[in-house]
Write an enzyme that holds these catalytic residues in place. Structure first.
Site, PDB file in Angstrom:
ATOM      1  N   GLU A 184       0.729  -0.999  -0.059  1.00  0.00           N
ATOM      2  CA  GLU A 184       0.014  -0.029   0.065  1.00  0.00           C
ATOM      3  C   GLU A 184       0.886   1.201  -0.134  1.00  0.00           C
ATOM      4  O   GLU A 184       0.885   2.159   1.072  1.00  0.00           O
ATOM      5  CB  GLU A 184      -0.903   0.226   1.192  1.00  0.00           C
ATOM      6  CG  GLU A 184      -2.058  -1.087   1.119  1.00  0.00           C
ATOM      7  CD  GLU A 184      -3.310  -1.232   2.193  1.00  0.00           C
ATOM      8  OE1 GLU A 184      -2.862  -0.293   3.222  1.00  0.00           O
ATOM      9  OE2 GLU A 184      -4.290  -1.555   1.981  1.00  0.00           O
ATOM     10  N   GLU A 378      -5.249  -8.342  -1.201  1.00  0.00           N
ATOM     11  CA  GLU A 378      -6.076  -7.923   0.166  1.00  0.00           C
ATOM     12  C   GLU A 378      -7.492  -7.595   0.031  1.00  0.00           C
ATOM     13  O   GLU A 378      -7.838  -7.046  -0.797  1.00  0.00           O
ATOM     14  CB  GLU A 378      -5.478  -6.963   1.002  1.00  0.00           C
ATOM     15  CG  GLU A 378      -4.205  -7.076   1.520  1.00  0.00           C
ATOM     16  CD  GLU A 378      -3.922  -5.990   2.664  1.00  0.00           C
ATOM     17  OE1 GLU A 378      -4.769  -5.521   2.939  1.00  0.00           O
ATOM     18  OE2 GLU A 378      -2.506  -5.817   2.531  1.00  0.00           O
TER      19      GLU A 378
HETATM   20  C1  BG6 Z   1      -4.258  -2.924   4.644  1.00  0.00           C
HETATM   21  C2  BG6 Z   1      -3.026  -3.304   5.336  1.00  0.00           C
HETATM   22  O1  BG6 Z   1      -4.396  -1.438   4.944  1.00  0.00           O
HETATM   23  O2  BG6 Z   1      -5.456  -3.432   5.407  1.00  0.00           O
HETATM   24  C3  BG6 Z   1      -3.057  -4.240   6.286  1.00  0.00           C
HETATM   25  O3  BG6 Z   1      -2.204  -3.510   4.187  1.00  0.00           O
HETATM   26  C4  BG6 Z   1      -4.361  -4.325   7.313  1.00  0.00           C
HETATM   27  O4  BG6 Z   1      -1.782  -4.392   6.852  1.00  0.00           O
HETATM   28  C5  BG6 Z   1      -5.563  -4.161   6.504  1.00  0.00           C
HETATM   29  O5  BG6 Z   1      -4.192  -5.205   8.321  1.00  0.00           O
HETATM   30  C6  BG6 Z   1      -6.832  -4.225   7.227  1.00  0.00           C
HETATM   31  O6  BG6 Z   1      -6.787  -3.120   7.934  1.00  0.00           O
HETATM   32  P1  BG6 Z   1      -6.919  -3.119   9.416  1.00  0.00           P
HETATM   33  O7  BG6 Z   1      -6.749  -1.737  10.033  1.00  0.00           O
HETATM   34  O8  BG6 Z   1      -8.442  -3.532   9.472  1.00  0.00           O
HETATM   35  O9  BG6 Z   1      -6.050  -4.132  10.025  1.00  0.00           O
END
Ligand code: BG6
Length: 480
Positions: A184, A378
């Site tokens: 990201e 993701e």
């Molecule tokens: C992304 C990241 O922003 O979202 C992850 O690459 C992160 O590291 C994921 O865990 C989900 O966000 P969060 O804040 O719910 O953990």
């Protein structure tokens, strides 16, 4: 004749995505150095530190740092990988902790114990026919690089990163074929300490600092692409964007323009990584706010010649904006990206908009813009899960979320988008990057651990575990 495309290609990479600092724990074992994330506590000080407004170079009494133990993957990786294999994973996205390999970031030699750990993890994955997909830097910079050099503000970071990346390529060239440079990368603008080890000093011009750091990361990324191609012929190396389109709140041209402008804040990074040059809209932005990037004579060539092979991206939510200050008052900060509330969409418990169609839109948008293969690295739903007495978690809400997103992915493939794979975020519950909580769970596997670090760390299969196993076994076929 019209071609009827199969939903998901034969070799589609189904799997899950993780990050070292959110699951490994063992934060000082095997010679590992402290990283930025090891010094970000849960609680009131978390956001000031993550935003780069408060420094944190030593652990402090009375603070709880979730990364220190996380879910102890460091000691339990065999058990966890066996569970991923049971679901039929084709790949696992994971990151290497930079400070396991170079504890201080600028060490003359890499740390053998750290290198051996990832050898063992990759061997275990390959034993189960799971392809490792490796992020070189997922939010955790060795903290001594921040203390001694100012993190990515400093051009010296480029060569530290290059050395680190080359060390990984040389060591793992026979084991890892899919790589990603920075997780990201656009998050640098929103969470400077997490994204780039940046602590802002009084009187500094924030934009100037952030875009100079961005330039350093972009050069470092291009040099890693170069090295990867030289050292591992046939490997694929990508970028990684926190994606999710910004919608205009209305059809008013001012709203449409504002939304486009917002999207470009993020696209800037990928335009450089994929097309190899600074876009005109960024140059104009720099002129208008008087930013001058310190460039070296070789930079333009480096960027132009070493563009990424695929576009990796995370997709959780879409956002919405308006040019009307009155409408903007109805904004949420559910995510680090603020957004006007979209009246057509529901949100998760943590205020993240749920928008499956947005995934199809994003896939098409990235495909049209870059014409390169895409990898959804993701996606998922962070939710509160309840472990029932009979050791199950009835996470139908997660299944519904994922199901609706898979259906849109399949549509995107029919639209002609070339999709390499899909790794859902946190296939096993892990620490939240945003809040530091364990309570915000994404997994198919429940981990008995709470926000305060209590719990046995026991792993339990959720209902979604069995469901995802079927999805993979049928290569997503039930969606057609
Ligand atoms: C992304 C990241 O922003 O979202 C992850 O690459 C992160 O590291 C994921 O865990 C989900 O966000 P969060 O804040 O719910 O953990």
């Amino acid at each position: 004749m019209l071609e009827q495309l199969k939903a998901f290609p034969e070799n589609f990479l189904w799997g899950g995505a993780t990050a070292a600092n959110q699951l490994e724990g063992a934060y000082l074992e095997g010679g590992k150095g402290l990283t930025t994330v090891d010094l970000i506590p849960i609680g009131a000080n978390r956001f000031p530190i993550a935003l780069g407004n408060l420094d944190s170079f030593e652990p402090k009494e009375g603070e709880f740092y979730p990364s220190h133990e996380a879910i102890d993957f460091y000691h339990r990786y065999k058990e966890d990988i066996a569970l991923f294999a049971e679901m039929g994973f084709k790949c696992l996205r994971l990151s290497v902790a930079w400070a396991r390999i170079f504890p201080n970031g600028d060490d003359a030699e890499p740390n053998e114990a750290g290198l051996q750990f990832y050898d063992d993890v990759f061997d275990e994955l390959l034993k189960h026919n799971i392809e490792p997909v490796v992020t070189i830097c997922h939010f955790d910079v060795p903290v001594s690089l921040v203390k001694n050099y100012g993190g990515w503000k400093n051009r010296k970071m480029v060569s530290f990163f290059e050395t680190y990346a080359k060390t990984l390529f040389n060591r793992y060239k026979d084991k890892v074929k899919y790589w990603m440079t920075f997780n990201e990368i656009n998050m640098l603008l929103h969470l400077p300490y997490i994204g780039a080890g940046i602590v802002l000093q009084e009187g500094e011009n924030k934009e100037q600092v952030l875009y100079q750091a961005a330039h350093h990361e972009l050069i470092a990324s291009a040099l890693a692409v170069k090295a990867c191609h030289e050292i591992i012929p046939g490997a694929q190396i990508g970028c990684m964007l926190a994606a999710g389109m910004v919608y205009p709140y209305s059809s008013h041209p001012e709203d449409v323009w504002k939304a486009m402008d917002k999207d470009r804040e993020s696209f800037f990074f990928i335009d450089v990584q994929s097309k190899g040059e600074y876009p005109g809209y960024t140059k104009r932005f720099f002129r208008e706010i008087n930013i001058r990037i310190d460039l070296q004579p070789e930079d333009a060539d480096i960027l132009k010649q070493h563009t990424v092979d695929y576009i990796g991206f995370s997709y959780y939510a879409s956002r919405c904006t308006s040019a009307d200050p009155e409408v903007l008052k109805n904004s949420t900060e559910g995510n680090v990206f603020g957004s006007v509330k979209n009246p057509y969409l529901e949100a998760s418990e943590w205020g993240w908009t749920i928008d499956p169609k947005g995934l199809r839109i994003t896939c098409n948008q990235l495909h049209d813009r870059y014409g390169k293969p895409l990898f959804i690295v993701e996606n998922g739903l962070g939710a509160t899960d309840v472990l029932l007495d009979d050791d199950t978690v009835e996470d139908d809400y997660r299944i519904a979320y994922l199901n609706s997103h898979f259906a849109e992915m399949a549509e995107a493939i029919q639209d002609g988008v070339e999709l390499i794979g899909y790794t859902s975020w946190g296939p096993i519950d892990l620490v939240s990057a945003g809040t530091g909580e364990m309570k915000k769970r994404y997994g198919y596997i429940y981990v008995d651990r709470n926000n305060d670090g209590s719990g046995t760390l026991r792993r339990v299969r959720k209902k979604s575990f069995h469901w995802y196993k079927e999805v993979i076994a049928s290569n997503g076929a039930q969606y057609f």
